[in-house]
Design a protein around this motif. Structure first.
Motif, PDB file in Angstrom:
ATOM      1  N   GLU A  71     -12.046   5.838  -8.147  1.00 52.65           N
ATOM      2  CA  GLU A  71     -10.885   6.164  -7.324  1.00 52.65           C
ATOM      3  C   GLU A  71     -10.829   7.666  -7.110  1.00 52.65           C
ATOM      4  O   GLU A  71     -11.154   8.443  -8.013  1.00 52.65           O
ATOM      5  CB  GLU A  71      -9.603   5.694  -8.027  1.00 52.65           C
ATOM      6  CG  GLU A  71      -9.585   4.201  -8.314  1.00 52.65           C
ATOM      7  CD  GLU A  71      -8.769   3.871  -9.554  1.00 52.65           C
ATOM      8  OE1 GLU A  71      -8.055   4.773 -10.035  1.00 52.65           O
ATOM      9  OE2 GLU A  71      -8.866   2.730 -10.035  1.00 52.65           O
TER      10      GLU A  71
ATOM     11  N   ARG B 181      -7.239  -5.600  -7.319  1.00 45.65           N
ATOM     12  CA  ARG B 181      -7.270  -4.736  -8.496  1.00 45.65           C
ATOM     13  C   ARG B 181      -6.775  -5.565  -9.675  1.00 45.65           C
ATOM     14  O   ARG B 181      -5.691  -6.154  -9.609  1.00 45.65           O
ATOM     15  CB  ARG B 181      -6.389  -3.514  -8.260  1.00 45.65           C
ATOM     16  CG  ARG B 181      -6.447  -2.466  -9.361  1.00 45.65           C
ATOM     17  CD  ARG B 181      -5.683  -1.227  -8.912  1.00 45.65           C
ATOM     18  NE  ARG B 181      -5.481  -0.270  -9.988  1.00 45.65           N
ATOM     19  CZ  ARG B 181      -6.377   0.647 -10.345  1.00 45.65           C
ATOM     20  NH1 ARG B 181      -7.519   0.717  -9.698  1.00 45.65           N
ATOM     21  NH2 ARG B 181      -6.126   1.483 -11.336  1.00 45.65           N
TER      22      ARG B 181
ATOM     23  N   SER C 211      -9.053  -2.885  -1.644  1.00 44.92           N
ATOM     24  CA  SER C 211      -8.309  -2.324  -2.772  1.00 44.92           C
ATOM     25  C   SER C 211      -7.218  -3.256  -3.287  1.00 44.92           C
ATOM     26  O   SER C 211      -6.683  -3.039  -4.383  1.00 44.92           O
ATOM     27  CB  SER C 211      -7.696  -0.979  -2.364  1.00 44.92           C
ATOM     28  OG  SER C 211      -6.873  -1.140  -1.226  1.00 44.92           O
TER      29      SER C 211
ATOM     30  N   ARG D 122       0.800  -1.215   0.000  1.00 43.00           N
ATOM     31  CA  ARG D 122       0.000   0.000   0.000  1.00 43.00           C
ATOM     32  C   ARG D 122       0.838   1.272   0.000  1.00 43.00           C
ATOM     33  O   ARG D 122       0.310   2.373   0.084  1.00 43.00           O
ATOM     34  CB  ARG D 122      -0.935   0.013   1.235  1.00 43.00           C
ATOM     35  CG  ARG D 122      -1.770  -1.232   1.413  1.00 43.00           C
ATOM     36  CD  ARG D 122      -2.706  -1.517   0.213  1.00 43.00           C
ATOM     37  NE  ARG D 122      -3.686  -0.457   0.043  1.00 43.00           N
ATOM     38  CZ  ARG D 122      -3.817   0.238  -1.086  1.00 43.00           C
ATOM     39  NH1 ARG D 122      -3.024   0.017  -2.123  1.00 43.00           N
ATOM     40  NH2 ARG D 122      -4.735   1.176  -1.168  1.00 43.00           N
TER      41      ARG D 122
ATOM     42  N   PRO E 237      -2.316  -2.260  -7.421  1.00 40.71           N
ATOM     43  CA  PRO E 237      -3.136  -1.391  -6.558  1.00 40.71           C
ATOM     44  C   PRO E 237      -2.483  -0.034  -6.346  1.00 40.71           C
ATOM     45  O   PRO E 237      -1.270   0.074  -6.168  1.00 40.71           O
ATOM     46  CB  PRO E 237      -3.222  -2.188  -5.248  1.00 40.71           C
ATOM     47  CG  PRO E 237      -3.050  -3.611  -5.670  1.00 40.71           C
ATOM     48  CD  PRO E 237      -2.094  -3.580  -6.823  1.00 40.71           C
TER      49      PRO E 237
ATOM     50  N   ALA F  24     -11.733  -3.803 -10.281  1.00 38.42           N
ATOM     51  CA  ALA F  24     -11.220  -4.179  -8.959  1.00 38.42           C
ATOM     52  C   ALA F  24     -12.374  -4.640  -8.082  1.00 38.42           C
ATOM     53  O   ALA F  24     -13.557  -4.463  -8.412  1.00 38.42           O
ATOM     54  CB  ALA F  24     -10.508  -2.992  -8.307  1.00 38.42           C
ATOM     55  N   GLY F  25     -12.031  -5.229  -6.936  1.00 34.79           N
ATOM     56  CA  GLY F  25     -13.016  -5.479  -5.889  1.00 34.79           C
ATOM     57  C   GLY F  25     -13.681  -6.830  -5.939  1.00 34.79           C
ATOM     58  O   GLY F  25     -13.286  -7.745  -6.663  1.00 34.79           O
TER      59      GLY F  25
ATOM     60  N   ASP G 240      -9.764   1.198   3.722  1.00 32.52           N
ATOM     61  CA  ASP G 240      -9.053   0.539   2.625  1.00 32.52           C
ATOM     62  C   ASP G 240      -9.524  -0.907   2.531  1.00 32.52           C
ATOM     63  O   ASP G 240      -8.741  -1.841   2.680  1.00 32.52           O
ATOM     64  CB  ASP G 240      -7.544   0.613   2.890  1.00 32.52           C
ATOM     65  CG  ASP G 240      -6.720   0.447   1.638  1.00 32.52           C
ATOM     66  OD1 ASP G 240      -7.079   1.017   0.603  1.00 32.52           O
ATOM     67  OD2 ASP G 240      -5.692  -0.256   1.701  1.00 32.52           O
TER      68      ASP G 240
ATOM     69  N   SER H 270      -9.443   4.471  -2.392  1.00 28.47           N
ATOM     70  CA  SER H 270      -8.784   3.592  -3.359  1.00 28.47           C
ATOM     71  C   SER H 270      -9.780   2.843  -4.237  1.00 28.47           C
ATOM     72  O   SER H 270      -9.473   2.531  -5.395  1.00 28.47           O
ATOM     73  CB  SER H 270      -7.878   2.596  -2.634  1.00 28.47           C
ATOM     74  OG  SER H 270      -6.820   3.276  -1.997  1.00 28.47           O
ATOM     75  N   ARG H 271     -10.934   2.514  -3.699  1.00 24.91           N
ATOM     76  CA  ARG H 271     -12.032   1.945  -4.500  1.00 24.91           C
ATOM     77  C   ARG H 271     -13.325   2.314  -3.811  1.00 24.91           C
ATOM     78  O   ARG H 271     -13.704   1.722  -2.810  1.00 24.91           O
ATOM     79  CB  ARG H 271     -11.913   0.422  -4.638  1.00 24.91           C
ATOM     80  CG  ARG H 271     -12.780  -0.119  -5.775  1.00 24.91           C
ATOM     81  CD  ARG H 271     -12.730  -1.625  -5.875  1.00 24.91           C
ATOM     82  NE  ARG H 271     -13.716  -2.254  -5.023  1.00 24.91           N
ATOM     83  CZ  ARG H 271     -14.994  -2.456  -5.371  1.00 24.91           C
ATOM     84  NH1 ARG H 271     -15.439  -2.036  -6.540  1.00 24.91           N
ATOM     85  NH2 ARG H 271     -15.823  -3.050  -4.543  1.00 24.91           N
TER      86      ARG H 271
ATOM     87  N   THR I 166     -13.702   6.033   1.105  1.00 29.93           N
ATOM     88  CA  THR I 166     -13.020   4.858   0.558  1.00 29.93           C
ATOM     89  C   THR I 166     -12.300   5.298  -0.715  1.00 29.93           C
ATOM     90  O   THR I 166     -12.787   5.070  -1.820  1.00 29.93           O
ATOM     91  CB  THR I 166     -14.033   3.736   0.260  1.00 29.93           C
ATOM     92  OG1 THR I 166     -15.102   4.265  -0.554  1.00 29.93           O
ATOM     93  CG2 THR I 166     -14.640   3.203   1.542  1.00 29.93           C
TER      94      THR I 166
END
Length: 499
Positions: free
Chosen positions: A289, A319, A316, A197, A324, A432-433, A313, A281-282, A279
């Motif tokens: 983002e 991805r 994330s 991260r 990420p 992602a996710g 986080d 990052s996603r 949130t």
């Protein structure tokens, strides 16, 4: 009268002392009979062995055998060859008339007393809980969102690591531990954050908790004044919104677009807010983002106003199209305004109930004290097992394997949508996710979701995440479902929506 040697069978059956002038045999018979009548020895329960009972009360074994024989002759107990003496399932009529109850059942009782009016209770009653009390089923139906595939978790490996922690040489893991979290796990989390991260922190800045929800609760209690304002994404995570509302704080719903939270709008609506939850990052649930320009604007606002940013986080790491993106916390070396929260419930399995906060140094002591006061500490044994799982490289391998698997299932959902849902549901590219927010090309979102549920498919209405209404939509999960299940469910959805 009882001896100091106390077999476990006898400890649960105290019989008191014999009355003056009563023989030991009569006392023992009457005491056991009373235990049967009162339900202390229910039907089918096993009586202590004659040797153990005699030794405990320091009486002759023959006295115990005589008392048991009298109970046997009167059909209170039964004895079979090679088996223990047990209370009879059906007792004599005279015993039943004396008030014997074979299995005591205590019914639910409606009390006249009501809960006090504290504010919390009234607000709880006014919401539909995101963490509802419900029967847990073995599997989920497509397309229930926000879940990973627990069936793909290396359970045998986890069991092996668990057994290693239960060796006698590691008995300390069974004791209370540091409320901040086991040092070995905090070291492992700090190392993981640096690589995955882009967050460079010491283990001393990590606080191990049971959930991100617990971390947000601590932030609200410690950083937000009573009734204070808190920024929230709209649409956004319902669990955060409900916690803020129930706790009596003022949610400020900030709109979200393809670049994430509209920070300038948040500054316009509540420039003096104490906390911003997002949130970046996603974005949950839309998947966008937070753009670099908005990240910088958010950090400048927090530094200038003295506010804090709660960065959730939550998933994330999954991805699919690129590495990420770094966490927002990696950009906050100067102002120390960002509190990073992460959870292992999404990455491993929900019941692990381990999460963490990365805190600015000046907040660490008060947060640790608050966590110790409200919850003592997270499960020490699970922490030790997770630390070994990370340090031995299993965590990284598992995440990489699941990222590939989820990417294939995201592709399967996109293919199924292209084949079965034209004119019904529009699925955007999935980057992602564990789930994806889709546009519903029909007018009535609630009716469409109800019809889909009747067909044996679960989806989450987009309205569940919104404060201000958005065009009809739904959130679909794909991560826990294999390709065959995804295509089968897609066909079922098409069938009910085209009727």
């Amino acid at each position: 009268m009882a001896s100091t040697s106390q077999p476990s069978w006898v400890m649960s059956l105290p019989l008191g002392e014999p009355a003056v002038g009563t023989s030991l045999q009569t006392w023992l018979y009457q005491s056991l009979r009373e235990a049967i009548l009162s339900g202390r020895l229910p039907a089918g329960s096993k009586l202590p062995g004659t040797r153990a009972l005699a030794g405990h009360y320091a009486i002759a074994r023959g006295t115990v055998q005589a008392a048991y024989q009298q109970l046997l002759s009167e059909a209170y107990v039964e004895a079979r060859a090679g088996s223990a003496t047990r209370v009879c399932e059906v007792l004599p009529e005279a015993t039943l008339q004396a008030g014997y109850v074979q299995r005591k059942v205590v019914p639910d009782v409606a009390l006249s007393r009501t809960a006090p009016a504290t504010g919390w209770i009234e607000r709880l009653e006014a919401i539909t809980p995101i963490f509802a009390r419900r029967t847990v089923t073995p599997g989920l139906r497509p397309f229930f969102p926000h879940r990973g595939d627990v069936g793909a978790f290396p359970v045998d490996l986890w069991r092996k690591l668990h057994i290693q922690q239960l060796r006698s040489s590691r008995a300390a893991t069974l004791l209370d531990s540091d409320p901040q979290g086991l040092p070995v796990l905090r070291e492992a989390i700090a190392g993981y954050l640096a690589v995955a991260r882009g967050v460079q922190v010491s283990a001393g800045q990590v606080l191990v908790l049971n959930s991100v929800q617990q971390g947000l609760d601590l932030c609200l209690r410690l950083l937000v004044p009573p009734g204070g304002q808190v920024w929230l994404e709209d649409p956004g995570y319902p669990g955060a919104r409900q916690l803020i509302e129930v706790a009596g704080y003022t949610p400020v719903h900030v709109p979200v677009d393809e670049q994430g939270m509209r920070v300038q709008e948040g500054m316009r609506r509540a420039p003096k807010a104490a906390l911003a939850y997002l949130t970046p990052s996603r974005q949950a649930p839309l998947g966008s983002e937070l753009s670099p320009a908005r990240r910088m604007a958010l950090l400048r606002w927090a530094a200038g106003s003295g506010a804090y940013i709660f960065e959730d986080d939550y998933d994330s790491e999954y991805r699919f199209i690129a590495k990420p993106i770094p966490a927002l916390r990696s950009m906050d070396a100067a102002s120390q305004s960002v509190i990073l929260a992460g959870t292992f419930s999404k990455l491993l399995f929900p019941s692990i109930r381990l999460a963490y906060l990365v805190l600015p140094p000046h907040l660490l002591e008060c947060f640790t004290r608050a966590a110790a006061l409200t919850a003592r500490h997270a499960n020490s044994l699970s922490q030790a097992v997770l630390a070994a799982f990370i340090q031995q490289g299993h965590f990284d391998r598992h995440v990489r394997r699941m990222r590939k698997l989820y990417a294939l299932r995201a592709e399967a959902l996109s293919e199924a949508a292209a084949r079965h849902w034209p004119g019904l549901i529009e699925v955007p590219p999935i980057r992602a996710g564990l789930d994806v927010a889709c546009r519903l090309l029909l007018d009535d979102e609630a009716q469409a979701c109800a019809r889909i549920a009747e067909a044996g498919v679960d989806v989450m209405p987009l309205a569940r995440y919104c404060h201000q209404p958005l065009p009809a939509g739904m959130v679909l999960g794909f991560a826990p479902y294999d390709e065959a299940s995804i295509f089968e469910a897609a066909q079922a959805v098409e069938k009910v929506l085209r009727q």
